[in-house]
Scaffold this motif. Structure first.
Motif, PDB file in Angstrom:
ATOM      1  N   GLU A 168       0.847  -1.201   0.000  1.00  0.00           N
ATOM      2  CA  GLU A 168       0.000   0.000   0.000  1.00  0.00           C
ATOM      3  C   GLU A 168       0.879   1.247   0.000  1.00  0.00           C
ATOM      4  N   VAL A 169       0.445   2.235  -0.755  1.00  0.00           N
ATOM      5  CA  VAL A 169       1.150   3.514  -0.815  1.00  0.00           C
ATOM      6  C   VAL A 169       0.123   4.625  -0.639  1.00  0.00           C
ATOM      7  N   LYS A 170       0.437   5.590   0.220  1.00  0.00           N
ATOM      8  CA  LYS A 170      -0.404   6.773   0.401  1.00  0.00           C
ATOM      9  C   LYS A 170       0.507   7.982   0.359  1.00  0.00           C
ATOM     10  N   TYR A 171       0.090   8.993  -0.376  1.00  0.00           N
ATOM     11  CA  TYR A 171       0.880  10.218  -0.471  1.00  0.00           C
ATOM     12  C   TYR A 171       0.284  11.237   0.490  1.00  0.00           C
ATOM     13  N   LEU A 172       1.044  11.535   1.528  1.00  0.00           N
ATOM     14  CA  LEU A 172       0.615  12.440   2.594  1.00  0.00           C
ATOM     15  C   LEU A 172       1.438  13.722   2.529  1.00  0.00           C
ATOM     16  N   PRO A 173       1.013  14.777   3.199  1.00  0.00           N
ATOM     17  CA  PRO A 173       1.793  16.024   3.183  1.00  0.00           C
ATOM     18  C   PRO A 173       3.230  15.848   3.684  1.00  0.00           C
ATOM     19  N   GLU A 174       3.428  14.946   4.668  1.00  0.00           N
ATOM     20  CA  GLU A 174       4.773  14.775   5.243  1.00  0.00           C
ATOM     21  C   GLU A 174       5.641  13.768   4.488  1.00  0.00           C
ATOM     22  N   GLY A 175       5.055  13.027   3.540  1.00  0.00           N
ATOM     23  CA  GLY A 175       5.849  12.060   2.780  1.00  0.00           C
ATOM     24  C   GLY A 175       5.005  10.919   2.260  1.00  0.00           C
ATOM     25  N   THR A 176       5.669   9.884   1.811  1.00  0.00           N
ATOM     26  CA  THR A 176       4.990   8.722   1.226  1.00  0.00           C
ATOM     27  C   THR A 176       4.839   7.640   2.288  1.00  0.00           C
ATOM     28  N   ARG A 177       3.592   7.315   2.604  1.00  0.00           N
ATOM     29  CA  ARG A 177       3.283   6.270   3.584  1.00  0.00           C
ATOM     30  C   ARG A 177       3.305   4.930   2.855  1.00  0.00           C
ATOM     31  N   VAL A 178       4.113   3.990   3.363  1.00  0.00           N
ATOM     32  CA  VAL A 178       4.347   2.729   2.674  1.00  0.00           C
ATOM     33  C   VAL A 178       4.102   1.552   3.602  1.00  0.00           C
ATOM     34  N   SER A 179       3.367   0.577   3.096  1.00  0.00           N
ATOM     35  CA  SER A 179       3.282  -0.743   3.719  1.00  0.00           C
ATOM     36  C   SER A 179       3.838  -1.697   2.680  1.00  0.00           C
ATOM     37  N   ALA A 180       4.865  -2.459   3.065  1.00  0.00           N
ATOM     38  CA  ALA A 180       5.539  -3.320   2.098  1.00  0.00           C
ATOM     39  C   ALA A 180       6.280  -4.440   2.811  1.00  0.00           C
ATOM     40  N   ALA A 181       6.799  -5.359   2.017  1.00  0.00           N
ATOM     41  CA  ALA A 181       7.709  -6.391   2.506  1.00  0.00           C
ATOM     42  C   ALA A 181       9.012  -6.207   1.746  1.00  0.00           C
ATOM     43  N   ILE A 182      10.106  -6.174   2.491  1.00  0.00           N
ATOM     44  CA  ILE A 182      11.420  -5.981   1.870  1.00  0.00           C
ATOM     45  C   ILE A 182      12.379  -7.068   2.370  1.00  0.00           C
ATOM     46  N   PRO A 183      13.423  -7.354   1.605  1.00  0.00           N
ATOM     47  CA  PRO A 183      14.425  -8.297   2.103  1.00  0.00           C
ATOM     48  C   PRO A 183      15.046  -7.762   3.398  1.00  0.00           C
ATOM     49  N   ALA A 184      15.214  -8.645   4.368  1.00  0.00           N
ATOM     50  CA  ALA A 184      15.760  -8.253   5.673  1.00  0.00           C
ATOM     51  C   ALA A 184      17.111  -7.551   5.540  1.00  0.00           C
ATOM     52  N   ALA A 185      17.868  -7.894   4.525  1.00  0.00           N
ATOM     53  CA  ALA A 185      19.192  -7.298   4.331  1.00  0.00           C
ATOM     54  C   ALA A 185      19.121  -5.781   4.123  1.00  0.00           C
ATOM     55  N   TYR A 186      17.970  -5.265   3.692  1.00  0.00           N
ATOM     56  CA  TYR A 186      17.820  -3.825   3.445  1.00  0.00           C
ATOM     57  C   TYR A 186      17.209  -3.080   4.623  1.00  0.00           C
ATOM     58  N   MET A 187      16.844  -3.781   5.682  1.00  0.00           N
ATOM     59  CA  MET A 187      16.134  -3.166   6.802  1.00  0.00           C
ATOM     60  C   MET A 187      16.894  -1.993   7.412  1.00  0.00           C
ATOM     61  N   GLU A 188      18.199  -2.096   7.483  1.00  0.00           N
ATOM     62  CA  GLU A 188      18.991  -1.028   8.100  1.00  0.00           C
ATOM     63  C   GLU A 188      18.805   0.306   7.367  1.00  0.00           C
ATOM     64  N   LYS A 189      18.622   0.267   6.064  1.00  0.00           N
ATOM     65  CA  LYS A 189      18.437   1.495   5.285  1.00  0.00           C
ATOM     66  C   LYS A 189      17.167   2.245   5.696  1.00  0.00           C
ATOM     67  N   PHE A 190      16.209   1.508   6.278  1.00  0.00           N
ATOM     68  CA  PHE A 190      14.923   2.103   6.637  1.00  0.00           C
ATOM     69  C   PHE A 190      14.787   2.348   8.135  1.00  0.00           C
ATOM     70  N   SER A 191      15.817   2.030   8.922  1.00  0.00           N
ATOM     71  CA  SER A 191      15.710   2.057  10.381  1.00  0.00           C
ATOM     72  C   SER A 191      15.335   3.425  10.929  1.00  0.00           C
ATOM     73  N   GLU A 192      15.814   4.506  10.324  1.00  0.00           N
ATOM     74  CA  GLU A 192      15.491   5.846  10.867  1.00  0.00           C
ATOM     75  C   GLU A 192      14.045   6.261  10.609  1.00  0.00           C
ATOM     76  N   PHE A 193      13.344   5.492   9.741  1.00  0.00           N
ATOM     77  CA  PHE A 193      11.957   5.843   9.417  1.00  0.00           C
ATOM     78  C   PHE A 193      10.947   4.896  10.029  1.00  0.00           C
ATOM     79  N   THR A 194      11.410   3.829  10.693  1.00  0.00           N
ATOM     80  CA  THR A 194      10.478   2.891  11.308  1.00  0.00           C
ATOM     81  C   THR A 194       9.978   3.442  12.616  1.00  0.00           C
ATOM     82  N   GLU A 195       8.741   3.061  12.922  1.00  0.00           N
ATOM     83  CA  GLU A 195       8.127   3.531  14.162  1.00  0.00           C
ATOM     84  C   GLU A 195       8.351   2.483  15.252  1.00  0.00           C
ATOM     85  N   SER A 196       8.685   2.933  16.427  1.00  0.00           N
ATOM     86  CA  SER A 196       8.951   2.006  17.537  1.00  0.00           C
ATOM     87  C   SER A 196       7.684   1.579  18.190  1.00  0.00           C
TER      88      SER A 196
END
Length: 196
Positions: A168-196
Protein backbone atom coordinates in the motif's frame (compact mmCIF):
# COMPACT_ATOMS: atom_id res chain seq x y z
CA UNK A 1 28.66 -37.99 -18.14
CA UNK A 2 28.85 -36.73 -14.58
CA UNK A 3 28.57 -33.01 -15.24
CA UNK A 4 26.36 -31.06 -17.60
CA UNK A 5 27.88 -27.77 -16.46
CA UNK A 6 31.33 -27.11 -15.05
CA UNK A 7 31.68 -23.32 -15.29
CA UNK A 8 29.34 -21.40 -12.98
CA UNK A 9 27.66 -18.43 -14.64
CA UNK A 10 25.52 -15.68 -13.15
CA UNK A 11 22.75 -13.89 -15.02
CA UNK A 12 20.34 -11.12 -14.12
CA UNK A 13 16.70 -12.23 -14.41
CA UNK A 14 13.64 -9.99 -14.46
CA UNK A 15 10.60 -11.40 -12.66
CA UNK A 16 7.00 -10.70 -13.79
CA UNK A 17 6.65 -7.95 -11.14
CA UNK A 18 9.69 -6.16 -12.57
CA UNK A 19 11.97 -7.16 -9.70
CA UNK A 20 15.43 -8.29 -10.73
CA UNK A 21 17.52 -11.00 -9.20
CA UNK A 22 20.73 -12.85 -9.89
CA UNK A 23 20.60 -16.49 -10.92
CA UNK A 24 23.78 -18.55 -10.70
CA UNK A 25 24.12 -21.73 -12.70
CA UNK A 26 26.51 -23.87 -10.68
CA UNK A 27 27.80 -27.38 -11.17
CA UNK A 28 25.15 -29.43 -12.89
CA UNK A 29 25.47 -33.04 -11.86
CA UNK A 30 23.47 -35.72 -13.57
CA UNK A 31 24.60 -38.88 -11.79
CA UNK A 32 25.67 -39.78 -8.31
CA UNK A 33 28.82 -37.88 -7.52
CA UNK A 34 31.79 -39.82 -6.14
CA UNK A 35 33.05 -38.45 -2.83
CA UNK A 36 36.32 -37.32 -4.44
CA UNK A 37 34.43 -35.14 -6.92
CA UNK A 38 32.22 -33.72 -4.21
CA UNK A 39 35.39 -32.68 -2.38
CA UNK A 40 36.89 -31.20 -5.57
CA UNK A 41 33.82 -29.04 -6.16
CA UNK A 42 33.11 -28.33 -2.49
CA UNK A 43 33.57 -24.55 -2.83
CA UNK A 44 31.11 -24.35 -5.70
CA UNK A 45 28.62 -26.68 -4.08
CA UNK A 46 28.82 -24.87 -0.73
CA UNK A 47 27.42 -21.75 -2.43
CA UNK A 48 24.12 -23.63 -2.53
CA UNK A 49 23.92 -23.45 1.28
CA UNK A 50 23.80 -19.64 1.16
CA UNK A 51 21.32 -19.42 -1.72
CA UNK A 52 17.83 -17.98 -1.24
CA UNK A 53 16.38 -20.56 -3.60
CA UNK A 54 17.55 -23.60 -5.53
CA UNK A 55 16.12 -24.26 -8.97
CA UNK A 56 16.84 -27.88 -9.78
CA UNK A 57 16.59 -28.35 -13.55
CA UNK A 58 15.73 -31.93 -14.47
CA UNK A 59 16.01 -33.34 -18.00
CA UNK A 60 12.62 -34.94 -18.67
CA UNK A 61 13.96 -36.70 -21.77
CA UNK A 62 16.34 -38.80 -19.66
CA UNK A 63 15.05 -42.26 -18.76
CA UNK A 64 16.92 -41.76 -15.47
CA UNK A 65 15.30 -38.43 -14.53
CA UNK A 66 13.95 -39.72 -11.19
CA UNK A 67 17.30 -41.32 -10.31
CA UNK A 68 19.04 -38.02 -11.12
CA UNK A 69 16.74 -36.12 -8.78
CA UNK A 70 17.39 -38.68 -6.03
CA UNK A 71 21.16 -38.38 -6.58
CA UNK A 72 21.03 -34.59 -6.40
CA UNK A 73 18.91 -34.66 -3.25
CA UNK A 74 21.31 -37.11 -1.61
CA UNK A 75 24.25 -34.87 -2.51
CA UNK A 76 22.49 -31.77 -1.19
CA UNK A 77 22.05 -33.47 2.19
CA UNK A 78 25.85 -33.57 2.45
CA UNK A 79 26.23 -29.81 1.93
CA UNK A 80 25.94 -27.61 5.05
CA UNK A 81 22.83 -25.44 4.90
CA UNK A 82 21.55 -26.84 1.60
CA UNK A 83 18.70 -28.74 3.25
CA UNK A 84 17.26 -25.43 4.45
CA UNK A 85 17.15 -23.86 0.98
CA UNK A 86 13.73 -23.99 -0.72
CA UNK A 87 13.75 -25.93 -4.00
CA UNK A 88 11.77 -25.55 -7.21
CA UNK A 89 12.08 -28.51 -9.56
CA UNK A 90 12.07 -27.30 -13.17
CA UNK A 91 11.40 -30.30 -15.41
CA UNK A 92 12.94 -29.20 -18.71
CA UNK A 93 12.25 -30.52 -22.23
CA UNK A 94 8.57 -31.11 -21.48
CA UNK A 95 7.98 -30.50 -25.20
CA UNK A 96 9.87 -33.74 -25.94
CA UNK A 97 7.68 -35.89 -23.69
CA UNK A 98 5.24 -38.20 -25.46
CA UNK A 99 2.70 -37.64 -22.68
CA UNK A 100 3.54 -34.31 -21.02
CA UNK A 101 0.48 -34.35 -18.75
CA UNK A 102 1.51 -37.70 -17.27
CA UNK A 103 5.06 -36.44 -16.70
CA UNK A 104 3.70 -33.27 -15.09
CA UNK A 105 1.31 -35.21 -12.81
CA UNK A 106 3.98 -37.74 -11.77
CA UNK A 107 6.51 -35.02 -10.98
CA UNK A 108 4.00 -32.95 -9.01
CA UNK A 109 2.92 -36.02 -7.09
CA UNK A 110 6.47 -36.64 -5.84
CA UNK A 111 7.77 -33.04 -5.72
CA UNK A 112 4.92 -30.54 -5.14
CA UNK A 113 7.03 -27.51 -6.02
CA UNK A 114 7.53 -28.56 -9.66
CA UNK A 115 7.17 -26.56 -12.87
CA UNK A 116 7.41 -28.20 -16.30
CA UNK A 117 9.25 -26.09 -18.85
CA UNK A 118 10.84 -26.12 -22.26
CA UNK A 119 13.91 -23.93 -22.64
CA UNK A 120 13.63 -24.51 -26.41
CA UNK A 121 10.02 -23.34 -26.87
CA UNK A 122 9.57 -21.13 -23.80
CA UNK A 123 6.69 -23.24 -22.50
CA UNK A 124 6.33 -22.89 -18.73
CA UNK A 125 8.99 -20.17 -18.34
CA UNK A 126 6.45 -17.58 -17.17
CA UNK A 127 5.09 -20.12 -14.67
CA UNK A 128 8.65 -20.78 -13.45
CA UNK A 129 9.32 -17.07 -12.99
CA UNK A 130 6.07 -16.71 -11.03
CA UNK A 131 7.02 -19.69 -8.83
CA UNK A 132 10.42 -18.10 -8.18
CA UNK A 133 8.82 -14.81 -7.24
CA UNK A 134 6.32 -16.46 -4.88
CA UNK A 135 9.09 -18.47 -3.23
CA UNK A 136 11.39 -15.47 -2.79
CA UNK A 137 8.63 -13.17 -1.52
CA UNK A 138 7.28 -15.73 0.94
CA UNK A 139 10.72 -16.57 2.28
CA UNK A 140 11.79 -15.90 5.84
CA UNK A 141 14.18 -13.28 4.48
CA UNK A 142 11.34 -10.78 3.96
CA UNK A 143 10.41 -8.22 6.62
CA UNK A 144 7.17 -6.24 6.76
CA UNK A 145 7.54 -2.48 7.05
CA UNK A 146 5.00 0.25 7.65
CA UNK A 147 6.57 3.70 7.55
CA UNK A 148 6.54 7.20 6.09
CA UNK A 149 9.40 8.19 3.80
CA UNK A 150 10.18 11.85 3.20
CA UNK A 151 9.65 12.83 -0.45
CA UNK A 152 13.38 13.51 -0.85
CA UNK A 153 14.06 9.79 -0.17
CA UNK A 154 12.71 8.58 -3.48
CA UNK A 155 15.76 6.31 -3.64
CA UNK A 156 14.31 4.23 -0.80
CA UNK A 157 10.89 4.12 -2.43
CA UNK A 158 12.57 2.90 -5.61
CA UNK A 159 14.42 0.24 -3.59
CA UNK A 160 11.11 -1.05 -2.22
CA UNK A 161 9.63 -1.20 -5.73
CA UNK A 162 12.65 -3.00 -7.18
CA UNK A 163 13.49 -5.40 -4.35
CA UNK A 164 10.37 -5.70 -2.23
CA UNK A 165 6.63 -6.14 -2.48
CA UNK A 166 4.58 -2.96 -2.24
CA UNK A 167 1.30 -3.56 -0.43
CA UNK A 168 0.00 0.00 0.00
CA UNK A 169 1.15 3.51 -0.81
CA UNK A 170 -0.40 6.77 0.40
CA UNK A 171 0.88 10.22 -0.47
CA UNK A 172 0.62 12.44 2.59
CA UNK A 173 1.79 16.02 3.18
CA UNK A 174 4.77 14.78 5.24
CA UNK A 175 5.85 12.06 2.78
CA UNK A 176 4.99 8.72 1.23
CA UNK A 177 3.28 6.27 3.58
CA UNK A 178 4.35 2.73 2.67
CA UNK A 179 3.28 -0.74 3.72
CA UNK A 180 5.54 -3.32 2.10
CA UNK A 181 7.71 -6.39 2.51
CA UNK A 182 11.42 -5.98 1.87
CA UNK A 183 14.42 -8.30 2.10
CA UNK A 184 15.76 -8.25 5.67
CA UNK A 185 19.19 -7.30 4.33
CA UNK A 186 17.82 -3.82 3.45
CA UNK A 187 16.13 -3.17 6.80
CA UNK A 188 18.99 -1.03 8.10
CA UNK A 189 18.44 1.50 5.29
CA UNK A 190 14.92 2.10 6.64
CA UNK A 191 15.71 2.06 10.38
CA UNK A 192 15.49 5.85 10.87
CA UNK A 193 11.96 5.84 9.42
CA UNK A 194 10.48 2.89 11.31
CA UNK A 195 8.13 3.53 14.16
CA UNK A 196 8.95 2.01 17.54
Amino acid sequence: QLFATLDPTTRRVKLPSGKRLLVSDTVGFVQQLPSALIAAFRATLEEIGSADLLIHVVDVSSPFAYAHVDAVEATLKEIPGASDVPVIHAWNKIDSAAQPELVRAAALDRWPNTVCISAATGEGIEELLNAIEICIVSSDNMVNIDLTLPYERGDLLDLIHSQGVMEEVKYLPEGTRVSAAIPAAYMEKFSEFTES
